[in-house]
Each structure stands twice: as structure tokens, then as C-alpha cells.
Design an enzyme around this catalytic site. Structure first.
Site, PDB file in Angstrom:
ATOM      1  N   LYS A  80     -40.107 -45.228-134.250  1.00 37.96           N
ATOM      2  CA  LYS A  80     -38.666 -45.723-133.797  1.00 37.96           C
ATOM      3  C   LYS A  80     -38.808 -46.801-132.891  1.00 37.96           C
ATOM      4  O   LYS A  80     -39.528 -46.697-131.981  1.00 37.96           O
ATOM      5  CB  LYS A  80     -38.020 -44.584-133.187  1.00 37.96           C
ATOM      6  CG  LYS A  80     -36.612 -44.691-132.646  1.00 37.96           C
ATOM      7  CD  LYS A  80     -36.209 -43.257-131.903  1.00 37.96           C
ATOM      8  CE  LYS A  80     -34.636 -43.545-131.591  1.00 37.96           C
ATOM      9  NZ  LYS A  80     -34.219 -42.326-130.830  1.00 37.96           N
ATOM     10  N   SER A 149     -29.886 -40.605-132.550  1.00 38.37           N
ATOM     11  CA  SER A 149     -30.360 -42.115-132.458  1.00 38.37           C
ATOM     12  C   SER A 149     -31.407 -42.511-133.271  1.00 38.37           C
ATOM     13  O   SER A 149     -31.889 -43.702-133.379  1.00 38.37           O
ATOM     14  CB  SER A 149     -30.534 -42.571-130.962  1.00 38.37           C
ATOM     15  OG  SER A 149     -31.615 -41.896-130.497  1.00 38.37           O
ATOM     16  N   SER A 173     -31.012 -36.409-130.948  1.00 40.76           N
ATOM     17  CA  SER A 173     -31.266 -37.365-131.651  1.00 40.76           C
ATOM     18  C   SER A 173     -32.530 -37.478-132.680  1.00 40.76           C
ATOM     19  O   SER A 173     -33.080 -38.372-133.494  1.00 40.76           O
ATOM     20  CB  SER A 173     -31.516 -38.636-130.806  1.00 40.76           C
ATOM     21  OG  SER A 173     -30.416 -39.111-130.283  1.00 40.76           O
TER      22      SER A 173
END
Length: 456
Positions: A80, A149, A173
């Protein structure tokens, strides 16, 4: 039909037996990226040349007789884009971040690199891991969000562009995008994996953990994180439980067959589709588990609000100088969060922090009163299947467990009437416990559907 990637454990076995090369695995993942990335937009950057070069290097080690250093040896993973990887920029989904490369790996990344994992690239995050919708689309239906996210991490894993990915969670997330994209995700206990060199959103709530297609894949990734990247200390420090494989914990916990189904006001947010799919999954589990309802402590009525208070204040503190100087560079939802944090009183923030431990203790006592501390909480992973792309979905079913710092896993449990995945969320007080319970239930439910994009 796209060739299905093996599980990490199976791929590791094939590598050890010489039946497949790390280069073959990288090429399979890159082929899926080439086929689907233009539609889904899961990646910030793909280091094609670097991944192929590393795969070839590892292949040469095997050819000369070296043994794989771990089950992740030669396994392609994604990171990420709020987590530092040496030589790659960390852009955090924001125009405020430039192209300056990170000087070294975050400890979580270093742990995976030491294990022999191959990094394919950086996956899309919502802006500063907050709520503004990403460019990424849901692989099951491009008109829907993949969640946030860790949007790109979940979408890329779902489309088998990688064997798994690192995500982060402050509210929901990891769990929410994994559920929306029909894969599995693990949020570790708070503080068990180093957050060093990871862009913070709220330092009392942030977690880093894996997204993958199977509970066993999650375990193999997390095993390396727990053993080598714990607390930012030296690599020689280990978590004793991480020395065992998942089958060991499945055996240890096989006699503890109680699932406490969460009930009460928190569940009011679940829509009819989620209720129907998760209820059917729980009915299937009743033949193997004692499924018992459990009302949460009364303090849970305020947990979501306390979580929001901490997140808003700490996000505002972290970004306040840049927000004051360049407010137009922040998206509307993270801007709203920070304005909320700046307006929050110190007394309210202190109360929200103080109640974290109080509520944890109340929940532990309640489970003890129910007679089985080794039982596991279970509830839907999300309030709805993935909504449209104007939002990333609600975190109400996830933020309580981020607030309390408890280990949490989501597994796919079926498809809603609109064809979108739903997830079942497991919460416990220890990592082995939640892995064992989720792993046993995964094998019973056997929900391994793939997005239609992969089946054509």
C-alpha cells in the site's frame, strides 16, 4: 478463463519441488495486471523490471541448490502506498507528496523482503488513508467501490495481480475493502507490528496487516511480520506463537467450538442483503459450532463516536501545519475530519483515550461471564455490500475493533443478490485464536468465488 493462482502454501511447495519458478509466478501476476489494470486502476506503480530481475535472482539461488528461506520465498506481493519501500516514492494518494524515493524499507516491508518476497509495486490508497474515494474500481462490478483506504491492495489481490498485499487500518481499511472485493484480510492486535515509516492517520488507532485470498495466506504473511518486524526492534526478536504454522493452531483450538454472534444496536446498520448472506453462513456453521448470541457492553453505544474523536484529533495534529498552509490541496472528506479534530475539546479526546482500556476490560469480563473466554465474536464485516464509487462504505462494523486494538479477520461468506461479495468478521483477544476460528469456518463455508473478470 484466467489461470487461477495457487495459494501461497501451494506455490511455496511447487517452488521447493522445482515444479515452478519465482519468475513464473511474477509473470502470471504481471499478465493479470496487463489484462485488467486499465479497468480497475489498483496500482500507483508497477516495478515490472525490478520484479522480474528479483525473480531471476532468486531462481539462480535455487538452481545452485539453496533452500527457500521461508514460505514467502519467490512470492509476488504488493505494498500500500503509505508504506515506505526503499527506492520507491510514498505518495499517500496526495498531490502534496512528490517523487522523492524512500531511503529504506519500513520494518514491515523489510520483514517480507528478508523472507524472500518479491514486490511488484505500490497499490492505490485513499488520500492519506482517509475517506475521499479512490480511482480504484471494484473488480466484481466497476460501478462500485473497492472500499478504502487499502483500495488497491484489495482489488489487486482479488484480481490475482499479486498473491497478497500489505494494507493498513485505522477504522476499517483492511477489513472493509477485503470484504467488498471478496477476499480475506487480517487486522493484527494494536502495536504488534511496527508502524515505523508508515504514514500515520491516528497513532492510537493505526494498524498494518495483510490482505490475501485465504486465511492460510494471511497467516504466512503475518507470520513473517510478527516474527521479524515486531515493535520496530531487531529482527532476532520473535513472537513465540508465530513459530507455529496455521495447522498447529487449528488443532489447538479445534475443541473450542463457540461463536458469539454480536447482537444489539451496533448491528442496526446492517442492510437486508448483508443480513441475509451472513445469516445463511451462520446457519451453515451451526452444524460444527455452538452459535450463541452476545449483547455487547452498554459502553459500545459510544465506541464509534470515541473512535471518531481520536481519529479526528490525531489526523488534525499530524497534518495541521500543511493543512493551514495549503487547505485546497486536501480532499473534502479528510478536510472535514481535520476541521472536526481541530474543534474537539481536550476533555473529549482524553475521555475517548481513557475508555479504550475500560471497554476492553468490560468485553473480556462479559466473555468470561458467558463461560468461554476462548470463544470468538462473529458479525458481518460491513454494513452493506460495496456501495457505488461516491464513497468507500461505512466503517461502523470495523472501527470498534480498531478502537479496542483486537485482532480481526474477514473471510468471504457469500454473494448478495446483486452479485457483490459479503464477508464474515471474526474478533478475538489473541491472534492464534482468531486465525484458528476464521480458518475453521473458511473451510466449512468454502466460499472461493472469483470475480467474473477472471472467469472470462
Amino acid at each position: 478463463m484466467t489461470r487461477e493462482l495457487p495459494t501461497i502454501a501451494r506455490a511455496a511447495e511447487l517452488i521447493r519441488e522445482g515444479e515452478i519458478r519465482p519468475l513464473d509466478l511474477v509473470e502470471l501476476c504481471l499478465a493479470n495486471i496487463d489484462r485488467h489494470e486499465s479497468a480497475v486502476q489498483a496500482w500507483v506503480s508497477v516495478d515490472r523490471a525490478g520484479a522480474l530481475k528479483e525473480a531471476e535472482r532468486l531462481g539462480r539461488l535455487l538452481a545452485r541448490g539453496d533452500e527457500p528461506t521461508s514460505p514467502l520465498f519467490g512470492i509476488p506481493l504488493a505494498i500500500k502506498d503509505i508504506i515506505d519501500v526503499a527506492g520507491w516514492p510514498t505518495k499517500c494518494g496526495s498531490p502534496l507528496r512528490g517523487s522523492q524515493p524512500a531511503l529504506k524499507d519500513a520494518p514491515a516491508v523489510a520483514a517480507l523482503r528478508e523472507a524472500g518476497a518479491i514486490f511488484l509495486g505500490k497499490t492505490v490508497t485513499t488520500e492519506f488513508a482517509s475517506f475521499d474515494p479512490p480511482i480504484t474500481k471494484n473488480p466484481w462490478n466497476l460501478a462500485h467501490t473497492p472500499g478504502g483506504s487499502s483500495s488497491g491492495s484489495a482489488a489487486a489481490t482479488s484480481l490475482e495481480m499479486c498473491f497478497g498485499a500489505l494494507g493498513t487500518q485505522t477504522g476499517g481499511s483492511i477489513i472493509r475493502p477485503a470484504s467488498f472485493c471478496g477476499v480475506s484480510g487480517f487486522k493484527p492486535p494494536f502495536g504488534e507490528v511496527s508502524l515505523e515509516q508508515i504514514e500515520p492517520l491516528a497513532f492510537h488507532l493505526d494498524h498494518v496487516g495483510p490482505i490475501a485470498r485465504r486465511v492460510s495466506d494471511l497467516y504466512l504473511i503475518y507470520q513473517q511480520l510478527a516474527a521479524r518486524a515486531s515493535g520496530g526492534v531487531e529482527a532476532t526478536v520473535t513472537r513465540p506463537w508465530a513459530e507455529h504454522d496455521l495447522e498447529y493452531w487449528l488443532e489447538c483450538y479445534s475443541v473450542y467450538r463457540t461463536l458469539f454472534v454480536v447482537e444489539g444496536p451496533l448491528l442496526n446498520a446492517a442492510d437486508e442483503q448483508v443480513r441475509k448472506v451472513t445469516s445463511a453462513a451462520l446457519d451453515r456453521l451451526k452444524s460444527s459450532f455452538e452459535v450463541r448470541p452476545l449483547g455487547l457492553p452498554r459502553a459500545f453505544e459510544k465506541v464509534v463516536a470515541w473512535h471518531r474523536t481520536i481519529m479526528a484529533v490525531e489526523a488534525a495534529e499530524h497534518h495541521r501545519q500543511q493543512f493551514a498552509a495549503q487547505p485546497d490541496k486536501f480532499g473534502p472528506r479528510i478536510s472535514s475530519l481535520m476541521r472536526e479534530g481541530l474543534a474537539t475539546s481536550a476533555v473529549d479526546y482524553a475521555e475517548a483515550l481513557r475508555m479504550q482500556e475500560n471497554v476492553r476490560n468490560e468485553l473480556a469480563q462479559l466473555l468470561h461471564v458467558q463461560g468461554d473466554l476462548l470463544g470468538c465474536l462473529v458479525m458481518p464485516s460491513t454494513t452493506t455490500p460495496a456501495p457505488d464509487t461516491s464513497s468507500t462504505g461505512g466503517p461502523e462494523f470495523n472501527s470498534p475493533w480498531s478502537y479496542l486494538g483486537l485482532p480481526t479477520i474477514t473471510i468471504p461468506c457469500g454473494l448478495a443478490e446483486n452479485g457483490l461479495p459479503c464477508g464474515l468478521q471474526f474478533i478475538a483477544f489473541t491472534s492464534p485464536q482468531v486465525f484458528a476460528m476464521a480458518g475453521m469456518c473458511e473451510r466449512i463455508l468454502h466460499q472461493y468465488a472469483r470475480p467474473a473478470m477472471l472467469e472470462t
